[in-house]
Write a protein that holds these residues in place. Structure first.
Motif, PDB file in Angstrom:
ATOM      1  N   UNK A 261     -42.430 -26.538 -22.582  1.00  0.00           N
ATOM      2  CA  UNK A 261     -41.615 -25.380 -22.486  1.00  0.00           C
ATOM      3  C   UNK A 261     -40.471 -25.300 -23.554  1.00  0.00           C
ATOM      4  N   UNK A 262     -39.781 -24.240 -24.019  1.00  0.00           N
ATOM      5  CA  UNK A 262     -38.807 -24.158 -24.965  1.00  0.00           C
ATOM      6  C   UNK A 262     -37.354 -24.873 -24.503  1.00  0.00           C
ATOM      7  N   UNK A 263     -37.440 -24.868 -23.274  1.00  0.00           N
ATOM      8  CA  UNK A 263     -35.936 -25.467 -22.494  1.00  0.00           C
ATOM      9  C   UNK A 263     -36.110 -26.980 -22.864  1.00  0.00           C
TER      10      UNK A 263
ATOM     11  N   UNK B  79     -44.291 -20.490 -19.788  1.00  0.00           N
ATOM     12  CA  UNK B  79     -43.493 -19.304 -20.149  1.00  0.00           C
ATOM     13  C   UNK B  79     -42.263 -19.284 -19.191  1.00  0.00           C
ATOM     14  N   UNK B  80     -42.543 -19.359 -17.896  1.00  0.00           N
ATOM     15  CA  UNK B  80     -41.361 -19.360 -16.852  1.00  0.00           C
ATOM     16  C   UNK B  80     -40.136 -20.461 -17.541  1.00  0.00           C
ATOM     17  N   UNK B  81     -40.500 -21.596 -17.907  1.00  0.00           N
ATOM     18  CA  UNK B  81     -39.780 -22.837 -17.974  1.00  0.00           C
ATOM     19  C   UNK B  81     -39.113 -22.707 -19.432  1.00  0.00           C
ATOM     20  N   UNK B  82     -39.741 -21.717 -20.267  1.00  0.00           N
ATOM     21  CA  UNK B  82     -39.148 -21.667 -21.414  1.00  0.00           C
ATOM     22  C   UNK B  82     -38.250 -20.355 -21.406  1.00  0.00           C
TER      23      UNK B  82
ATOM     24  N   UNK C 234     -33.046 -25.789 -13.785  1.00  0.00           N
ATOM     25  CA  UNK C 234     -32.039 -25.415 -12.619  1.00  0.00           C
ATOM     26  C   UNK C 234     -31.803 -23.834 -12.325  1.00  0.00           C
ATOM     27  N   UNK C 235     -31.930 -23.132 -13.651  1.00  0.00           N
ATOM     28  CA  UNK C 235     -31.767 -21.785 -13.573  1.00  0.00           C
ATOM     29  C   UNK C 235     -32.942 -20.973 -12.676  1.00  0.00           C
ATOM     30  N   UNK C 236     -34.014 -21.502 -12.891  1.00  0.00           N
ATOM     31  CA  UNK C 236     -35.219 -20.968 -12.137  1.00  0.00           C
ATOM     32  C   UNK C 236     -35.108 -21.461 -10.500  1.00  0.00           C
ATOM     33  N   UNK C 237     -34.585 -22.578 -10.390  1.00  0.00           N
ATOM     34  CA  UNK C 237     -34.630 -22.886  -8.980  1.00  0.00           C
ATOM     35  C   UNK C 237     -33.394 -22.139  -8.242  1.00  0.00           C
ATOM     36  N   UNK C 238     -32.573 -22.010  -9.084  1.00  0.00           N
ATOM     37  CA  UNK C 238     -31.263 -21.052  -8.435  1.00  0.00           C
ATOM     38  C   UNK C 238     -31.969 -19.648  -8.074  1.00  0.00           C
ATOM     39  N   UNK C 239     -32.524 -19.207  -9.153  1.00  0.00           N
ATOM     40  CA  UNK C 239     -33.127 -17.598  -8.912  1.00  0.00           C
ATOM     41  C   UNK C 239     -34.107 -17.697  -7.671  1.00  0.00           C
TER      42      UNK C 239
ATOM     43  N   UNK D 259     -38.915 -12.491 -17.063  1.00  0.00           N
ATOM     44  CA  UNK D 259     -39.862 -13.497 -17.881  1.00  0.00           C
ATOM     45  C   UNK D 259     -41.208 -13.117 -18.210  1.00  0.00           C
ATOM     46  N   UNK D 260     -41.745 -13.463 -19.262  1.00  0.00           N
ATOM     47  CA  UNK D 260     -43.017 -13.218 -19.775  1.00  0.00           C
ATOM     48  C   UNK D 260     -44.167 -13.223 -18.866  1.00  0.00           C
ATOM     49  N   UNK D 261     -45.003 -12.317 -18.305  1.00  0.00           N
ATOM     50  CA  UNK D 261     -46.239 -12.443 -17.428  1.00  0.00           C
ATOM     51  C   UNK D 261     -45.582 -12.748 -16.140  1.00  0.00           C
ATOM     52  N   UNK D 262     -44.658 -12.358 -15.661  1.00  0.00           N
ATOM     53  CA  UNK D 262     -43.876 -12.334 -14.199  1.00  0.00           C
ATOM     54  C   UNK D 262     -43.643 -10.801 -13.999  1.00  0.00           C
ATOM     55  N   UNK D 263     -44.625 -10.281 -13.093  1.00  0.00           N
ATOM     56  CA  UNK D 263     -44.385  -8.961 -12.719  1.00  0.00           C
ATOM     57  C   UNK D 263     -43.565  -9.108 -10.933  1.00  0.00           C
ATOM     58  N   UNK D 264     -43.475  -7.866 -10.488  1.00  0.00           N
ATOM     59  CA  UNK D 264     -42.701  -7.892  -9.328  1.00  0.00           C
ATOM     60  C   UNK D 264     -43.587  -8.814  -8.137  1.00  0.00           C
TER      61      UNK D 264
END
Length: 204
Positions: A31-33, A88-91, A96-101, A113-118
């Protein structure tokens, strides 16, 4: 299973790094992160890996810390989330940002995020909220704040925008969308990694 690699960074082509270990080159997608924190070419890196075997491929995914790999493994357990989407999610945001979300049920940010719909965002919250409870508060992840690397004084690399766009496409963005995003953020003095980082940040 290959769980960890220590070797020399031979090539860096976001989001993939080629790591030479004992004379063998391992292609590792990160992941880019995590990719941002890789050392320079020719330097030694330690990467925690997750090995995926499919009918048509054997893939290695790499992370700088065990906790990031742990989150990746939680993600791919979620219904409808494969390794590519988890990457893609972790990029698009730090662990930590994802967990907070997820904890805040922040669907509006997740769908960027790319590929993530509702529906996928809602499913991630439902399936992961209990499993990820308390991860950030226990300092398992790096702070959510992100700092950009200092740009070099050189002009923008000739192929920097193209390479950055290619990386975004690999992470799930459509070609036209990737080019548009990169075109908006690319400036003189920015490296490929800096362009990708800024492009991803602009979407979240």
């Amino acid at each position: 299973m290959i769980g960890r690699l220590r070797g020399i960074v031979i090539e860096k082509q976001p989001p993939e790094v080629l790591l030479e270990v004992g004379g063998v080159g391992y292609e590792v997608q990160m992941p880019m992160s995590c990719f941002y924190d890789l050392p320079e070419l020719g330097k030694e890196a330690l990467i925690y890996t997750h090995f995926v075997v499919r009918e048509d491929a054997q893939l290695l995914y790499g992370f700088n810390h065990k906790q990031e790999r742990a989150l990746f493994r939680e993600l791919i357990k979620a219904n409808g989330v494969g390794p590519k989407l988890a990457l893609a999610i972790l990029s698009g945001m730090s662990a930590s940002q994802f967990v907070v979300c997820v904890e805040r049920e922040d669907i509006s940010t997740l769908v960027k995020l790319p590929g993530v719909g509702k529906k996928t965002a809602e499913r991630l919250v439902v399936e992961l909220k209990d499993r990820l409870a308390g991860w950030v508060s226990h300092d398992l992840f790096t702070p959510a704040a992100v700092t950009l690397p200092v740009a070099s004084s050189a002009l923008l690399e000739p192929d920097a925008e193209q390479e950055a766009a290619s990386a975004l496409i690999a992470l799930g963005y459509k070609p036209a969308q990737a080019s548009q995003i990169v075109g908006k953020v690319a400036k003189e003095g920015m490296t490929v990694e800096a362009i990708i980082r800024e492009a991803l940040r602009s979407q979240v």
